[in-house]
Design an enzyme around this catalytic site. Sequence first.
Site, PDB file in Angstrom:
ATOM      1  N   TYR A   1       0.840  -1.194   0.000  1.00  0.00           N
ATOM      2  CA  TYR A   1       0.000   0.000   0.000  1.00  0.00           C
ATOM      3  C   TYR A   1       0.879   1.250   0.000  1.00  0.00           C
ATOM      4  O   TYR A   1       1.647   1.489   0.937  1.00  0.00           O
ATOM      5  CB  TYR A   1      -0.922   0.036   1.216  1.00  0.00           C
ATOM      6  CG  TYR A   1      -1.964  -1.063   1.279  1.00  0.00           C
ATOM      7  CD1 TYR A   1      -2.254  -1.861   0.172  1.00  0.00           C
ATOM      8  CD2 TYR A   1      -2.676  -1.301   2.451  1.00  0.00           C
ATOM      9  CE1 TYR A   1      -3.210  -2.870   0.240  1.00  0.00           C
ATOM     10  CE2 TYR A   1      -3.634  -2.300   2.524  1.00  0.00           C
ATOM     11  CZ  TYR A   1      -3.894  -3.079   1.427  1.00  0.00           C
ATOM     12  OH  TYR A   1      -4.838  -4.075   1.496  1.00  0.00           O
ATOM     13  N   SER A   2       0.754   2.037  -1.051  1.00  0.00           N
ATOM     14  CA  SER A   2       1.564   3.249  -1.214  1.00  0.00           C
ATOM     15  C   SER A   2       3.056   2.951  -1.098  1.00  0.00           C
ATOM     16  O   SER A   2       3.828   3.733  -0.535  1.00  0.00           O
ATOM     17  CB  SER A   2       1.154   4.328  -0.206  1.00  0.00           C
ATOM     18  OG  SER A   2      -0.125   4.830  -0.511  1.00  0.00           O
TER      19      SER A   2
END
Length: 344
Positions: free
Chosen positions: A62-63
């Site tokens: 995530y990111s």
Amino acid sequence: MEYRLLGNSGLRVSELCFGAGTFGRNSEFFKEWGLMEGDAAKRIVDLCVDAGINFFDTADVYSDGESEKVLGESIRHLDRGQLVIGTKATFRLGKGINDAGQSRHHLIRSIEGSLKRLGTDYIDVYYMHEVDAMTPIEETLYTLNRAVEEGKIRYIGCSNFSGWQLMKSLSISERYGWAKYVVQQSYYSLIGRDFEWELMPLGQSEKVGTAVWSPLGWARLTGKYSRNKPKPTTSRLNDEKMIAAGPKVADEHLYNVVDAIEAIAQETGKSVPEVSLNWLLQRPTVSTIIIGGRSEEQLKQNFKAVGWKLTPEQMTKLDEASKVIAAYPYWHQRQFPERNHDLL
């Protein structure tokens, strides 16, 4: 807030889990949910804790690791021992040939990387984020078991596995006395009930809990979509890439389900998301539902899904409105309830 056992373990988690996919600012994919960091992220975490949530979910991908960093910074002022932190590995994080998958090489690096980004000594629940068909299951489970023995991981889970893949993994762990998957993180909603065909019965039989992701059907059950409403102009479902990445739902089926939800929402004085989430909370094997929110207002709205229950009659109405024809062999098995009642 109710606390439930996470599958066949002694770990108790809140029935709502906060998904930190919106934390960080390095993701084209998650920008459709809204990205946050710093004081805004800390405020969201505090709101969750104040509401009784003890379970927080993220992933290394995530990111590009930023979600783990922001979550770690946002819980630093809290008592770590009172929190349950889940993260994941499998998807590509880096450009190297071995920077993806569930090999011993990649998982050891992934665990160390997540611990560093989260700023913690251990991970409570460590998920395999997706199937890795190239790595022997024994190699993956041996590596995870060693991490459990070393105290770097407390429990292990899987996500997006098929029934036979999960069952084979459980069998291998049983054979060698290794840590077993106690939870599966799976897509499940009133407009996505495929989970019930195989994974739910497996969870009931083998005592594997479920952490539900995208419980509002990829934003379709937020109350913004219905038969008599124009499609909202600001929605992740206006993005072709987002549509392609998510579950497919026929418009007429969506509208039929939403019609039933809206009728019950009117009966109960609740919102469409509240009814949708409450239905999930009463389904077998569900240990927790992963919620998010672009804003404090959205988050607080999701909190209202707990503390009450739909009646059996209302549950039945939603079941009937949302059911679809099962895939083979399930449609065939369900014709013979005398011997297959537990599969219905």
